[in-house]
Design an enzyme around this catalytic site. Structure first.
Site, PDB file in Angstrom:
ATOM      1  CB  SER A  53       0.394  68.572   2.932  1.00 36.10           C
ATOM      2  OG  SER A  53       0.503  69.438   4.034  1.00 36.10           O
TER       3      SER A  53
ATOM      4  CE  LYS B 210       0.801  69.263  -2.083  1.00 36.17           C
ATOM      5  NZ  LYS B 210       1.592  68.492  -3.041  1.00 36.17           N
TER       6      LYS B 210
ATOM      7  CE1 TYR C 175       1.479  72.794  -1.123  1.00 32.91           C
ATOM      8  CE2 TYR C 175       0.817  72.933   1.183  1.00 32.91           C
ATOM      9  CZ  TYR C 175       1.532  72.313   0.170  1.00 32.91           C
ATOM     10  OH  TYR C 175       2.286  71.198   0.458  1.00 32.91           O
TER      11      TYR C 175
END
Ligand code: NAD
Ligand code: UD1
Length: 339
Positions: free
Chosen positions: A125, A154, A150
């Site tokens: 992302s 990643k 989050y």
């Protein structure tokens, strides 16, 4: 014929990618635990491409259950979408995010070793760039310092994949950094339907349009941008899905580790997106300018030259197309995949 294993294949981006893979002639096996998607997606995929992909309802973290998938199929490449993706939830339940996102990725890498699978595409992302210092963002810009658990997952999975690629001379790893996916399949039968009140802009707009929500709050109208609202790189989900087919082709040429931004290269403000939605669908969206949302960066858009140069991929659909397709999906499916 060998198969592509798509984890998270009934999710928003995964389902569109499965369609494009099948259209490109690949055989697909899906693993999804349905924690954030519905079985109905398989019917929609079948209706579009005329093929029902093989499906296993299991968690990627469940190594024993996953072994069965590798035993029963001849997997040549994995596309790893499975993961939890809510930024706000990750702040409240970080361990759940580290466990699911890192755990599933590590399990997959162990199984790749065990079953001699060499190729993997990973859903990363733009969030790995943290608070970017220049625009547009290129792949060599610094990563880390993410603003949420989050984002950290990643970033950390990227680190693990980079080490994996270094230590496995025959491994091919594509890390794809998505910018802001919006839109839906042009048939209006597949799209995004988040549980609860949407956090992301486009599903919020479509739910105001369909009457489920009353009014969009634009988070901040006093940013240092031409119209005062934040700028993002919104990419049509079908363009993004096609990017994965290109990445699978790329891995077939044994490139080792490759990293690509997948966006459009173009920044669009919140108000520009709202206006495009109104124009494309000939309707008014009820909105008001509210306070800034904590943690938002002013602008975030990609330089996607590398994906074009090395894979021949670029986004071709416009914001206008995405607005039409999002609305077509939402109005035909006001409750998402639930009847
Ligand atoms: P999504 O929630 O629609 O799809 C993810 C799928 O993974 C869901 O179907 C869910 O049920 C499944 N899943 C989650 N944990 C699992 C597990 N342990 N085992 C099996 N299945 C599991 O999300 P999406 O928007 O399609 O995103 C796909 C991937 O792309 C995610 O990894 C996400 O973090 C990443 N990503 C998404 C965006 C975005 O804006 N949508 C942006 C950048 C990156
Ligand atoms: C968010 C996540 C990011 C994730 C991405 C895609 C944060 C801080 N970042 O990015 O990690 O990869 O989603 O899932 O949550 N907006 C409004 N009103 C709304 C909703 C959004 O004005 O009701 C604005 C936001 O302020 C932002 C833009 O619309 O300027 C896009 O927001 P959003 O769709 O949430 O995506 P990002 O914030 O870019």
């Amino acid at each position: 014929m060998s198969q592509i294993l798509v984890t998270g294949g009934t999710g928003y981006i995964g389902s569109h990618t499965v369609v494009e893979l099948i259209k490109a002639g690949y055989e697909v096996v899906i693993v999804d635990n349905l924690s954030n998607s519905k079985l109905e997606v398989l019917n929609r995929i079948e209706a579009i491409v005329g093929v029902r992909p093989k499906f296993y309802q299991i968690s990627v973290q469940d190594k024993e259950a996953m072994r069965k998938v590798f035993e029963e199929n001849d997997i040549s490449c994995i596309i790893h979408f499975a993961g939890l993706k809510s930024v706000g939830e990750s702040v409240l339940y970080p361990v759940k995010y580290y466990s699911n996102n890192l755990g599933s990725s590590i399990t997959l890498l162990e199984l790749m070793d065990e079953y001699h699978v060499h190729n993997i595409v990973f859903s990363s992302s733009a969030t790995v760039y943290g608070t970017p210092t220049r625009m547009p963002i290129v792949e060599t810009d610094p990563i880390g310092n993410c603003t949420s658990p989050y984002g950290n997952t990643k970033f950390q999975i990227e680190c693990i994949l980079m080490d994996f690629a270094k230590s496995h001379k025959d491994a091919n790893v594509a890390i794809l950094r998505y910018f802001n996916p919006i839109g839906a399949h042009e048939s209006g039968t597949m799209g995004e339907y988040p549980t609860g009140i949407p956090n992301n802009l486009m599903p919020y707009i479509t739910q105001v349009a369909v009457g489920t929500l009353e009014c969009l709050t634009v988070f901040g109208g006093d940013y240092p941008t031409p119209d005062g609202t934040c700028i993002r790189d919104y990419i049509h989900v079908v363009d993004l899905a096609i990017g994965h087919v290109y990445a699978v082709h790329k891995l077939e040429s044994n490139p080792g580790l490759v990293i690509y931004n997948l966006g459009t290269g173009k920044g669009t403000s919140v108000l520009e997106l709202v206006n495009a939605f109104q124009d494309a669908n000939n309707m008014k969206i009820n909105y008001r300018i509210g306070d800034r949302r904590p943690g938002d960066v002013v602008e975030n858009y990609a330089n996607c030259d590398k994906a074009y140069k090395e894979m021949g991929w670029k986004a071709t659909r416009t914001i206008y197309d995405a607005c039409k397709d999002s609305w077509n999906w939402q109005k035909k499916n006001p409750h998402g995949y639930e009847e």
